[in-house]
Design a protein around this motif. Sequence first.
Motif, PDB file in Angstrom:
ATOM      1  N   ALA A  10       2.738   4.489   1.126  1.00 30.67           N
ATOM      2  CA  ALA A  10       2.976   3.327   2.385  1.00 30.67           C
ATOM      3  C   ALA A  10       4.474   2.892   2.725  1.00 30.67           C
ATOM      4  O   ALA A  10       4.863   2.714   1.874  1.00 30.67           O
ATOM      5  CB  ALA A  10       2.426   2.014   1.241  1.00 30.67           C
ATOM      6  N   ASP A  11       4.594   3.730   3.378  1.00 28.79           N
ATOM      7  CA  ASP A  11       5.554   4.116   3.911  1.00 28.79           C
ATOM      8  C   ASP A  11       5.952   2.953   5.026  1.00 28.79           C
ATOM      9  O   ASP A  11       5.226   1.284   5.338  1.00 28.79           O
ATOM     10  CB  ASP A  11       5.795   5.135   5.366  1.00 28.79           C
ATOM     11  CG  ASP A  11       6.040   6.572   4.749  1.00 28.79           C
ATOM     12  OD1 ASP A  11       6.570   6.672   3.231  1.00 28.79           O
ATOM     13  OD2 ASP A  11       5.520   7.335   5.120  1.00 28.79           O
ATOM     14  N   MET A  41      -2.187 -11.452  -5.177  1.00 29.04           N
ATOM     15  CA  MET A  41      -1.238 -10.546  -4.935  1.00 29.04           C
ATOM     16  C   MET A  41      -2.052  -9.702  -5.859  1.00 29.04           C
ATOM     17  O   MET A  41      -1.725  -8.335  -5.640  1.00 29.04           O
ATOM     18  CB  MET A  41      -0.217 -10.399  -4.640  1.00 29.04           C
ATOM     19  CG  MET A  41       0.733 -11.384  -3.605  1.00 29.04           C
ATOM     20  SD  MET A  41       0.309 -10.410  -1.834  1.00 29.04           S
ATOM     21  CE  MET A  41      -0.760 -11.334  -1.170  1.00 29.04           C
ATOM     22  N   LEU A  59      -0.848   7.710  -3.690  1.00 25.92           N
ATOM     23  CA  LEU A  59      -0.674   6.423  -2.615  1.00 25.92           C
ATOM     24  C   LEU A  59       0.663   6.682  -1.283  1.00 25.92           C
ATOM     25  O   LEU A  59       1.300   7.346  -1.770  1.00 25.92           O
ATOM     26  CB  LEU A  59      -0.745   5.581  -2.715  1.00 25.92           C
ATOM     27  CG  LEU A  59      -1.057   3.457  -3.230  1.00 25.92           C
ATOM     28  CD1 LEU A  59      -2.545   3.534  -2.309  1.00 25.92           C
ATOM     29  CD2 LEU A  59      -0.229   2.928  -3.574  1.00 25.92           C
ATOM     30  N   THR A  84      15.590  -7.049   1.235  1.00 27.12           N
ATOM     31  CA  THR A  84      14.291  -7.648   0.205  1.00 27.12           C
ATOM     32  C   THR A  84      13.503  -6.617   0.038  1.00 27.12           C
ATOM     33  O   THR A  84      12.977  -6.588  -1.985  1.00 27.12           O
ATOM     34  CB  THR A  84      13.221  -8.644   1.021  1.00 27.12           C
ATOM     35  OG1 THR A  84      14.116  -9.740   1.516  1.00 27.12           O
ATOM     36  CG2 THR A  84      12.478  -8.900   0.089  1.00 27.12           C
ATOM     37  N   ALA A  85      12.666  -5.873   0.111  1.00 26.58           N
ATOM     38  CA  ALA A  85      11.808  -4.789  -0.490  1.00 26.58           C
ATOM     39  C   ALA A  85      13.153  -3.811  -1.720  1.00 26.58           C
ATOM     40  O   ALA A  85      12.183  -3.572  -2.153  1.00 26.58           O
ATOM     41  CB  ALA A  85      11.029  -3.578   0.484  1.00 26.58           C
ATOM     42  N   PHE A 124      13.407  -5.696  -4.998  1.00 25.32           N
ATOM     43  CA  PHE A 124      12.302  -5.469  -5.616  1.00 25.32           C
ATOM     44  C   PHE A 124      12.582  -4.363  -6.110  1.00 25.32           C
ATOM     45  O   PHE A 124      11.994  -4.379  -7.116  1.00 25.32           O
ATOM     46  CB  PHE A 124      10.981  -5.615  -5.027  1.00 25.32           C
ATOM     47  CG  PHE A 124      10.274  -5.959  -5.562  1.00 25.32           C
ATOM     48  CD1 PHE A 124       8.954  -5.653  -6.324  1.00 25.32           C
ATOM     49  CD2 PHE A 124       9.008  -4.274  -5.007  1.00 25.32           C
ATOM     50  CE1 PHE A 124       7.597  -5.850  -6.532  1.00 25.32           C
ATOM     51  CE2 PHE A 124       7.819  -3.548  -5.434  1.00 25.32           C
ATOM     52  CZ  PHE A 124       7.754  -4.745  -6.474  1.00 25.32           C
ATOM     53  N   VAL A 125      12.692  -2.825  -5.137  1.00 30.77           N
ATOM     54  CA  VAL A 125      12.135  -1.972  -5.967  1.00 30.77           C
ATOM     55  C   VAL A 125      13.206  -1.358  -6.972  1.00 30.77           C
ATOM     56  O   VAL A 125      13.178  -0.888  -7.782  1.00 30.77           O
ATOM     57  CB  VAL A 125      12.057  -0.783  -5.249  1.00 30.77           C
ATOM     58  CG1 VAL A 125      11.006  -0.980  -4.167  1.00 30.77           C
ATOM     59  CG2 VAL A 125      13.061  -0.368  -4.330  1.00 30.77           C
ATOM     60  N   PRO A 131       9.693   4.105  -0.844  1.00 38.46           N
ATOM     61  CA  PRO A 131      10.340   4.560  -2.715  1.00 38.46           C
ATOM     62  C   PRO A 131       9.724   5.458  -4.002  1.00 38.46           C
ATOM     63  O   PRO A 131       8.994   5.016  -3.700  1.00 38.46           O
ATOM     64  CB  PRO A 131      10.813   2.902  -3.802  1.00 38.46           C
ATOM     65  CG  PRO A 131       9.042   2.160  -2.692  1.00 38.46           C
ATOM     66  CD  PRO A 131       9.176   3.000  -1.590  1.00 38.46           C
ATOM     67  N   LEU A 184       6.704 -10.422   0.395  1.00 37.08           N
ATOM     68  CA  LEU A 184       7.142  -8.933   1.260  1.00 37.08           C
ATOM     69  C   LEU A 184       6.133  -7.564   0.351  1.00 37.08           C
ATOM     70  O   LEU A 184       6.181  -7.078   1.297  1.00 37.08           O
ATOM     71  CB  LEU A 184       8.255  -9.528   1.700  1.00 37.08           C
ATOM     72  CG  LEU A 184       9.144  -8.265   2.464  1.00 37.08           C
ATOM     73  CD1 LEU A 184       7.583  -8.036   3.586  1.00 37.08           C
ATOM     74  CD2 LEU A 184      10.368  -8.468   3.356  1.00 37.08           C
ATOM     75  N   PRO A 185       7.224  -7.352  -1.028  1.00 35.41           N
ATOM     76  CA  PRO A 185       6.839  -5.561  -0.934  1.00 35.41           C
ATOM     77  C   PRO A 185       5.130  -5.414  -1.010  1.00 35.41           C
ATOM     78  O   PRO A 185       5.202  -5.005  -1.058  1.00 35.41           O
ATOM     79  CB  PRO A 185       6.929  -5.580  -2.396  1.00 35.41           C
ATOM     80  CG  PRO A 185       8.634  -7.146  -2.188  1.00 35.41           C
ATOM     81  CD  PRO A 185       7.584  -8.369  -1.470  1.00 35.41           C
ATOM     82  N   HIS A 186       5.031  -6.619  -1.465  1.00 32.66           N
ATOM     83  CA  HIS A 186       2.765  -6.547  -2.102  1.00 32.66           C
ATOM     84  C   HIS A 186       2.776  -6.717  -0.029  1.00 32.66           C
ATOM     85  O   HIS A 186       1.288  -5.499  -0.557  1.00 32.66           O
ATOM     86  CB  HIS A 186       2.408  -8.067  -2.779  1.00 32.66           C
ATOM     87  CG  HIS A 186       3.225  -7.906  -3.917  1.00 32.66           C
ATOM     88  ND1 HIS A 186       2.156  -7.681  -5.095  1.00 32.66           N
ATOM     89  CD2 HIS A 186       3.996  -8.285  -4.395  1.00 32.66           C
ATOM     90  CE1 HIS A 186       3.641  -8.135  -6.313  1.00 32.66           C
ATOM     91  NE2 HIS A 186       4.265  -8.718  -5.503  1.00 32.66           N
ATOM     92  N   ILE A 187       3.004  -6.987   0.506  1.00 36.71           N
ATOM     93  CA  ILE A 187       2.159  -6.607   2.056  1.00 36.71           C
ATOM     94  C   ILE A 187       2.207  -5.583   2.162  1.00 36.71           C
ATOM     95  O   ILE A 187       1.441  -4.581   2.809  1.00 36.71           O
ATOM     96  CB  ILE A 187       2.081  -7.844   2.657  1.00 36.71           C
ATOM     97  CG1 ILE A 187       3.608  -8.574   3.324  1.00 36.71           C
ATOM     98  CG2 ILE A 187       2.079  -9.100   2.089  1.00 36.71           C
ATOM     99  CD1 ILE A 187       3.592  -9.237   4.808  1.00 36.71           C
ATOM    100  N   MET A 188       3.649  -4.709   1.646  1.00 34.15           N
ATOM    101  CA  MET A 188       3.623  -3.439   2.550  1.00 34.15           C
ATOM    102  C   MET A 188       3.415  -2.473   1.149  1.00 34.15           C
ATOM    103  O   MET A 188       3.233  -1.329   1.723  1.00 34.15           O
ATOM    104  CB  MET A 188       5.351  -3.101   2.120  1.00 34.15           C
ATOM    105  CG  MET A 188       6.389  -4.351   3.286  1.00 34.15           C
ATOM    106  SD  MET A 188       8.143  -4.467   2.640  1.00 34.15           S
ATOM    107  CE  MET A 188       8.751  -2.617   2.988  1.00 34.15           C
ATOM    108  N   GLY A 189       2.679  -2.803   0.234  1.00 37.91           N
ATOM    109  CA  GLY A 189       2.171  -1.685  -0.376  1.00 37.91           C
ATOM    110  C   GLY A 189       3.093  -0.940  -1.355  1.00 37.91           C
ATOM    111  O   GLY A 189       2.385  -0.329  -1.881  1.00 37.91           O
ATOM    112  N   TRP A 190       4.193  -1.747  -1.898  1.00 32.05           N
ATOM    113  CA  TRP A 190       5.118  -1.133  -2.117  1.00 32.05           C
ATOM    114  C   TRP A 190       4.825  -1.645  -3.939  1.00 32.05           C
ATOM    115  O   TRP A 190       5.604  -0.661  -4.655  1.00 32.05           O
ATOM    116  CB  TRP A 190       6.750  -1.277  -2.104  1.00 32.05           C
ATOM    117  CG  TRP A 190       6.909  -0.573  -1.193  1.00 32.05           C
ATOM    118  CD1 TRP A 190       6.324   0.071   0.470  1.00 32.05           C
ATOM    119  CD2 TRP A 190       7.820  -0.318  -0.558  1.00 32.05           C
ATOM    120  NE1 TRP A 190       7.389   0.124   1.696  1.00 32.05           N
ATOM    121  CE2 TRP A 190       7.536   0.223   1.398  1.00 32.05           C
ATOM    122  CE3 TRP A 190       9.348  -0.447  -0.877  1.00 32.05           C
ATOM    123  CZ2 TRP A 190       9.467   1.163   1.150  1.00 32.05           C
ATOM    124  CZ3 TRP A 190      10.745   0.237  -0.786  1.00 32.05           C
ATOM    125  CH2 TRP A 190      10.602   0.594   0.411  1.00 32.05           C
TER     126      TRP A 190
END
Lengths: 184, 184, 184, 184
Positions: B14-15, D168, B12, B152-153, B156-157, B29, C158-164
């Motif tokens: 998703a940059d 999501m 997958l 934010t991202a 999350f990661v 990530p 936000l991480p979800h709409i980025m696909g992360w």
Amino acid sequence: STARTESSSGKLYADFAIFKGKAALLITPVSPKFIGMASGRQMVDRKGIVLFKFIPAIGAHKYDSERKQYFALSATEVGCLISLGPVESCEFFHDPSMKKSSEGQIKKTLSISPFPDGGGYIFNLSVMDSLNKTNERFTLPVTKAEFSVMRTAFGFVLPHIMGWDRLMEPQHGDTEHGQPHGIA
Amino acid sequence: STARTESSSGKLYADFAIFKGKAALLITPVSPKFIGMASGRQMVDRKGIVLFKFIPAIGAHKYDSERKQYFALSATEVGCLISLGPVESCEFFHDPSMKKSSEGQIKKTLSISPFPDGGGYIFNLSVMDSLNKTNERFTLPVTKAEFSVMRTAFGFVLPHIMGWDRLMEPQHGDTEHGQPHGIA
Amino acid sequence: STARTESSSGKLYADFAIFKGKAALLITPVSPKFIGMASGRQMVDRKGIVLFKFIPAIGAHKYDSERKQYFALSATEVGCLISLGPVESCEFFHDPSMKKSSEGQIKKTLSISPFPDGGGYIFNLSVMDSLNKTNERFTLPVTKAEFSVMRTAFGFVLPHIMGWDRLMEPQHGDTEHGQPHGIA
Amino acid sequence: STARTESSSGKLYADFAIFKGKAALLITPVSPKFIGMASGRQMVDRKGIVLFKFIPAIGAHKYDSERKQYFALSATEVGCLISLGPVESCEFFHDPSMKKSSEGQIKKTLSISPFPDGGGYIFNLSVMDSLNKTNERFTLPVTKAEFSVMRTAFGFVLPHIMGWDRLMEPQHGDTEHGQPHGIA
């Protein structure tokens, strides 16, 4: 498949480890343990924690894991740690023999104090054993970056160690939740 | 179904991509890789990271992906980045050949500095190759909004690249977790 | 079971709705859409967004959904919104016909400005249609509590709409991730 | 397996409990309840909440659960609570009989006020019954650490009580989402 089964049953290790000159600190979260009642209810049997393991250094990059000491943070203690302001400190006192005959023999104290320059925190663990007349001390400087990892990762695990991730799973949300009618 | 299998096995992409005048930055990530031991334990074999890919511009909206350079942020470096105050900066030094015979030949430096007006950060990557006498530089202005997405991202990661999401899965929480008895 | 299949295939609605005197605002996040390539790769085909739907009031507690207007926030626009300080404002410009023959005909502007007393924000949407000579305006006061819901819920999505979130799923983390060897 | 089935169907309990001298407060999040329409749509039938249960003390470490009182916080009220500054306060008014014949008979007020020294908040619940001429009051001091647990755990549950975690999930993101074409 077999691989999948082993993956699910095998114990997983993923400590957040900080190695410093005088000591190392290994941190791992531990989920709560639920127990099923005859009524079908699931209760928390053992609360989740964030487990700190301190290991003293015995040379350059060498640590003596035989002399490790544990300190288990509760949800509220985790809440205290992650809300620490840059010049605030906190201190936790634990007695591993609480409510046992040996209560009061061992006193564990974890204190977290800011660096004078505001760039991080000093973690101090003291384990006093009044019967054996021993007092072990661990001192570990934690940088602002390392503390930021703790704050973020602890914020992630907090709902999990409270069991709230389980409460929010679809199967629990969709069923009756015992909420009184007409509640407000 | 077949579609589902392909979905699970397919890689997958998703940059989070930022395209600017002189360079582009693509961020993704990468989860940690676990390895199973004969004992049934699962250990982290390769740590998770947040991978930065810089690509130089060679014209308007054109980038030369042949000349890309990578920089892999560790959990603690991510912690540093997400806790940056509006006037703070940070700098990371990497050697891709650490502990190899060519150690010290290539020096990578990523620096993140605030705009003078506080409205964002400048990301600078320098890759110096002392053997080939080359020095590549990438400069990329990151707006406050783009940095907010990163913060934010990355927040999350972070627990994911540490493997803590796996620790919090029900199957691990419900089983014995090897915590010593009487711990406090 | 059949119930499960229906549950999975049925479209789910869970807007965050704010009803005010002159207009209503309904907000819903939309996941990205992935597409499988012949190579087995999965790419983002359509980016995730946070979708704002404005509906004008036509009386007390009555809204005319025929005259609704949409505004789709990108990840970076979401990043801008959630990092707004108490006295900061932001403004986004969209052209629904970008790169089409009708480009420039319709101009959508969403502006978010703080209340003078710092207790919330005014959301303003303007939709100008130069061909039809129309200009629709929506004004909606958002309290500090409502904005806090947005900030928290947008930070979650936000991480979800980025696909992360998909990148961090175990099946992707455990497989090869195409990271170059010796990366640093 | 049977165990798994029971685990899924059994009601789970995982309150966040605060026991103080005059009262106890037990907090639990409750997921929204969805309902399937003939069209295949899933709508929110009952909104998610964060449920507060106050129980008065009747002696040292003894609480009278017969005299418990509930207060159910909506998403926006949760948003208010988690965005409280150190010297801010908030107050919520509920009528459990709203839109019924007994409307106005019972008035519930929950107020959250900062300690004078900034180290936490006082939670006050008042339940006035004008017909039965009763007025029950609960006062509970909440430390900064306990409030930090609430803030973090409520931030986690907020997207869930809004139903946005369901939005999501991959199966919803990957299917058509009814977004108008050419939207911006």
